[in-house]
Design an enzyme around this catalytic site. Structure first.
Site, PDB file in Angstrom:
ATOM      1  N   LYS A  22     -19.864   7.301  -3.586  1.00 22.88           N
ATOM      2  CA  LYS A  22     -19.405   7.624  -4.945  1.00 22.88           C
ATOM      3  C   LYS A  22     -17.889   7.456  -5.043  1.00 22.88           C
ATOM      4  CE  LYS A  22     -18.734  12.155  -6.053  1.00 22.88           C
ATOM      5  NZ  LYS A  22     -17.386  12.515  -6.522  1.00 22.88           N
ATOM      6  N   ASN A  23     -17.176   8.048  -4.092  1.00 26.90           N
ATOM      7  CA  ASN A  23     -15.720   8.078  -4.212  1.00 26.90           C
ATOM      8  C   ASN A  23     -15.060   6.733  -3.895  1.00 26.90           C
ATOM      9  OD1 ASN A  23     -15.976  10.674  -5.041  1.00 26.90           O
ATOM     10  ND2 ASN A  23     -15.331  11.614  -3.110  1.00 26.90           N
ATOM     11  N   CYS A 116     -15.305  18.771 -10.780  1.00 26.47           N
ATOM     12  CA  CYS A 116     -15.706  20.082 -10.246  1.00 26.47           C
ATOM     13  C   CYS A 116     -14.567  21.089 -10.398  1.00 26.47           C
ATOM     14  CB  CYS A 116     -16.070  19.960  -8.764  1.00 26.47           C
ATOM     15  SG  CYS A 116     -17.654  19.176  -8.468  1.00 26.47           S
ATOM     16  N   ARG A 121      -6.186  21.522 -10.482  1.00 23.98           N
ATOM     17  CA  ARG A 121      -6.185  20.129 -10.011  1.00 23.98           C
ATOM     18  C   ARG A 121      -5.215  19.343 -10.888  1.00 23.98           C
ATOM     19  NH1 ARG A 121     -12.286  18.047  -8.942  1.00 23.98           N
ATOM     20  NH2 ARG A 121     -11.211  16.529  -7.637  1.00 23.98           N
ATOM     21  N   ASP A 305     -14.594  18.039   1.454  1.00 20.93           N
ATOM     22  CA  ASP A 305     -15.903  17.799   0.834  1.00 20.93           C
ATOM     23  C   ASP A 305     -17.064  18.127   1.777  1.00 20.93           C
ATOM     24  OD1 ASP A 305     -14.526  16.900  -1.346  1.00 20.93           O
ATOM     25  OD2 ASP A 305     -14.928  14.783  -1.018  1.00 20.93           O
ATOM     26  N   ARG A 397     -24.502  14.319  -9.493  1.00 18.66           N
ATOM     27  CA  ARG A 397     -23.228  13.594  -9.669  1.00 18.66           C
ATOM     28  C   ARG A 397     -22.864  12.832  -8.401  1.00 18.66           C
ATOM     29  NH1 ARG A 397     -18.743  17.258 -10.746  1.00 18.66           N
ATOM     30  NH2 ARG A 397     -17.720  15.270 -10.497  1.00 18.66           N
TER      31      ARG A 397
END
Ligand code: EPZ
Length: 419
Positions: A22-23, A116, A121, A305, A397
């Site tokens: 995903k990232n 999230c 952030r 993570d 997600r």
């Protein structure tokens, strides 16, 4: 609301491929608009966040569609430089379109991103890097307007190796006149994957994976084909699920170096780790031992993570595991839910102390965020009895067909989507 039903206590066993990252996908999807490009991306996971990125691309006038794990983008038709708040708030990575739009259009109009809730952030490092490249940026509460008649190469020194700020700076620097050097850059494999894409798309770029990245302009290719790297956090989650259930699982197609910090702690906890070039076997030999002291750090340190899923694997380990979270201020949100399963976890500031219990029991839980939800699944698989997790779309997600992947390894898990 998504619902996960898990009947725990079954040992995971077998081999499974690891989905695309995903990232790595999200910044590459933003990079597709850097110049009028036709892109073909393979191994892109089917996820809510990927879908949100495709909707942003379409909203900007691009053609963008996903067929299974292939994504096709035609950004020659790009016609706008504004992203509405409703799309920006769907995920954190929407902010990476800022650098890409600035590079392509000399202007970007957007708002603060979602993602999230892991504590504050801010995006100050993103904005500072873009300003150094010559952007003028106005912020008005949530709205952001960036303009640059001409971006110019700069020496950017990041005070912290922010992944997103490094990505934004890399994208904007492609359109800058002259050389840009990003010092103190993030070193994650996803940054290296972005560099590989940019270089195929025509950028003169090098250094990703070290703390200094150099970008020397962009001579756009018309077409770009790229394969997304496997997801090291999904691999970490599966490895923790194998360890927590006393299992024996081989993860295929993944570079073990990308999650060696996690594998180190699973080995310390008593698992055999058998690595080859492109696969890893995690074999648990009965009850785990506590993994000791874990501190989350930027890559190549232990990833934030993977912290919640390793915590889940340690809940029944013999002894005490201490985890210090240094990246996000609010990343122990899974703890009260894990306690419902019988876990013994004390949190003091940014440190969690996990004392292994003999037995976890099933319970009704609520997913708090993406990796917290994944941790609850890992813990539910290791608990005796039934666990039901109510999940407001967090896990989907980041994890593609996670129920099917776990079922294939012998888990008793069922997923009801959008009840
Ligand atoms: C990326 O987020 C990942 N997201 C996150 O994964 C991951 O947790 C994080 O990197 C750290 O590894 C994506 O790649 C899409 P950062 P990002 O900028 O880019 C502070 C997941 O579960 N900071 O490296 O947002 C920030 O507050 C997600 O898949 C500033 O202070 O992370 C945080 O404390 C969650 N100012 C720290 O740096 C800034 O301008 C790390 O953030 C930017 C960041």
């Amino acid at each position: 609301m998504d619902i996960w039903h898990i009947r725990g206590g079954r040992r995971l066993e077998g081999a499974c491929p690891v989905q695309g990252s995903k990232n790595a996908s999200l910044p590459i999807l933003a990079a597709a608009i850097l110049a009028p490009l036709r892109c073909e991306l393979h191994n892109v996971p089917r996820l809510r966040d990927v879908d949100a990125a495709l909707r942003i691309l379409r909203c900007l006038g691009c053609l963008a569609e996903q067929r299974e794990n292939d994504v096709y983008i035609d950004s020659t038709t790009l016609s706008g430089c504004s992203i509405p708040h409703s799309l920006m708030e769907e995920m954190r990575s929407s902010v990476i379109f800022m650098g890409a739009l600035l590079a392509r259009c000399g202007e970007a109009r957007l708002s603060l991103p979602g993602g999230c809730q892991l504590g504050k952030r801010p995006i100050d490092l993103h904005l500072a890097a873009l300003r150094q490249l010559g952007a003028e940026i106005e912020e008005d509460g949530t709205d952001i307007c960036c303009r640059a008649a001409r971006l110019k190469g700069a020496e950017i020194a990041l005070p912290f190796p922010s992944v997103g700020a490094t990505e934004n700076a890399m994208l904007a620097a492609c359109a800058a006149k002259g050389t840009t050097t990003i010092r103190g850059a993030a070193k994650e494999p996803e940054i290296q994957a972005l560099q590989a894409f940019l270089s195929r798309a025509g950028a003169g770029i090098g250094g990703a994976g070290s703390d200094t990245i150099r970008i020397e302009g962009f001579d756009s290719a018309a077409r770009c084909v790229c394969r997304i790297i496997p997801d090291r956090i999904v691999a970490s989650t599966l490895a923790c699920a194998a360890a927590a259930t006393g299992g024996d699982v081989s993860l295929c197609g993944i570079d073990p170096r990308h999650f060696s910090a996690l594998l180190y702690f699973l080995n310390k906890a008593g698992c055999d780790i058998i690595s080859s070039n492109r696969s890893v076997r995690i074999r648990s030999r009965g009850r785990l031992r506590a993994a000791g002291e874990i501190v989350t750090e930027p890559y190549p340190g232990f990833p934030t993570d993977a912290q919640p899923v390793l915590m889940a694997a340690m809940l029944q380990a013999e002894g005490e595991t201490r985890i210090r979270e240094t990246i996000f201020e609010n990343r122990f949100r899974q703890v009260p839910e894990l306690r419902r399963l019988g876990a013994d976890i004390a949190v003091c500031g940014q440190t969690a102390e996990i004392r292994g219990v003999d037995r976890l029991h099933g319970a009704a839980l609520t997913a708090t965020d993406l990796r917290g939800g994944a941790a609850m699944i890992v813990a539910g698989l290791a608990a005796c009895g039934d666990t039901v997790i109510c999940d407001d779309g967090h896990v989907s997600r980041g994890y593609e067909s996670f129920d099917r992947c776990l079922c294939a390894l012998g888990a008793d898990i069922c997923f009801d989507h959008g009840i």
